[in-house]
Design a protein around this motif. Structure first.
Motif, short mmCIF file in Angstrom:
data_model
loop_
_atom_site.label_atom_id
_atom_site.label_comp_id
_atom_site.label_asym_id
_atom_site.label_seq_id
_atom_site.Cartn_x
_atom_site.Cartn_y
_atom_site.Cartn_z
N MET A 11 0.84 -1.17 0.00
CA MET A 11 0.00 0.00 0.00
C MET A 11 0.90 1.24 0.00
SD MET A 11 -3.06 1.11 2.62
CE MET A 11 -3.23 -0.57 3.10
N PHE A 12 0.43 2.26 -0.67
CA PHE A 12 1.18 3.51 -0.77
C PHE A 12 0.47 4.59 0.03
CE2 PHE A 12 1.82 1.14 -4.71
CZ PHE A 12 3.20 1.08 -4.75
N THR A 13 1.23 5.58 0.49
CA THR A 13 0.68 6.70 1.26
C THR A 13 1.13 8.02 0.65
OG1 THR A 13 0.75 5.37 3.28
CG2 THR A 13 0.60 7.76 3.55
N GLU A 14 0.18 8.92 0.50
CA GLU A 14 0.45 10.28 0.01
C GLU A 14 -0.19 11.24 1.00
OE1 GLU A 14 1.92 13.10 -2.75
OE2 GLU A 14 2.16 10.94 -2.84
N ILE A 15 0.55 12.22 1.46
CA ILE A 15 0.00 13.23 2.37
C ILE A 15 -0.15 14.53 1.58
CG2 ILE A 15 0.37 14.57 4.48
CD1 ILE A 15 2.00 12.12 5.50
N LYS A 58 -4.41 6.75 0.94
CA LYS A 58 -3.87 5.40 0.86
C LYS A 58 -4.26 4.82 -0.49
CE LYS A 58 -2.22 4.91 5.08
NZ LYS A 58 -0.84 4.55 5.35
N THR A 59 -3.33 4.11 -1.10
CA THR A 59 -3.57 3.50 -2.42
C THR A 59 -3.09 2.06 -2.38
OG1 THR A 59 -3.29 5.62 -3.54
CG2 THR A 59 -3.06 3.63 -4.89
N GLY A 60 -3.94 1.17 -2.84
CA GLY A 60 -3.58 -0.23 -2.96
C GLY A 60 -4.01 -0.75 -4.32
N ILE A 61 -3.56 -1.94 -4.62
CA ILE A 61 -3.96 -2.61 -5.86
C ILE A 61 -5.01 -3.65 -5.49
CG2 ILE A 61 -3.18 -4.07 -7.77
CD1 ILE A 61 -0.42 -2.65 -7.41
N SER A 62 -6.22 -3.47 -6.01
CA SER A 62 -7.31 -4.38 -5.64
C SER A 62 -7.48 -5.53 -6.63
CB SER A 62 -8.62 -3.61 -5.49
OG SER A 62 -8.86 -2.78 -6.59
#
Length: 142
Positions: free
Chosen positions: A1-5, A72-76
């Protein structure tokens, strides 16, 4: 999972005082940078090999200017030539917005979808996230 603020800017608000719905596309695109780098490590626009096939948002709570958001970004889903990404916006620890997009690995010269290479697929698999978003950031990070 990726995080961007992201710190919401005043110009992203609307007359009702919350973040305008058109802003989320820009935020989610920024949150996809890490994915783009997996496909194109040199970030060379002349080698661009992704095309968006779908994008959608679900607005659950208002988001306001002046308070940072965590995306938050994930690959579903990981297909032969496509990936489905899931996004979540948290503000003050609460889930406010979710989104989804489908990217296609694409050859702009031949105008056809192409199989995702195994080396990229292996890296993408590290970021699979196939469950519902948690109502709070604290629950998500437990």
């Amino acid at each position: 999972m990726f995080t961007e603020i992201i710190k919401p800017r005043f110009l992203e608000t609307d007359a009702l005082g919350h973040i305008n719905n058109n802003t989320y596309g820009v935020w989610f695109e920024a949150a996809r940078d890490d994915i783009f780098h997996i496909f194109m490590p040199k970030a060379n626009i002349k080698e661009w090999n992704l095309i968006m096939a779908h994008s959608s948002f679900d607005f659950l709570k208002e988001v306001f200017w002046g308070k940072e958001v965590i995306i938050k970004t994930g690959i579903s889903k990981l297909g032969n030539s496509s990936i489905e990404l899931c996004h979540a916006v948290y503000q003050e620890g609460k889930l406010c917005t979710t989104g989804k997009c489908v990217l296609i690995h694409y050859d702009f010269t031949t105008k056809v979808a192409v199989r995702i290479p195994d080396n990229i697929r292996i890296e993408l698999e590290k970021h699979l996230f196939m469950k519902p978003w948690s109502a709070t950031l604290e629950e998500l990070e437990d």
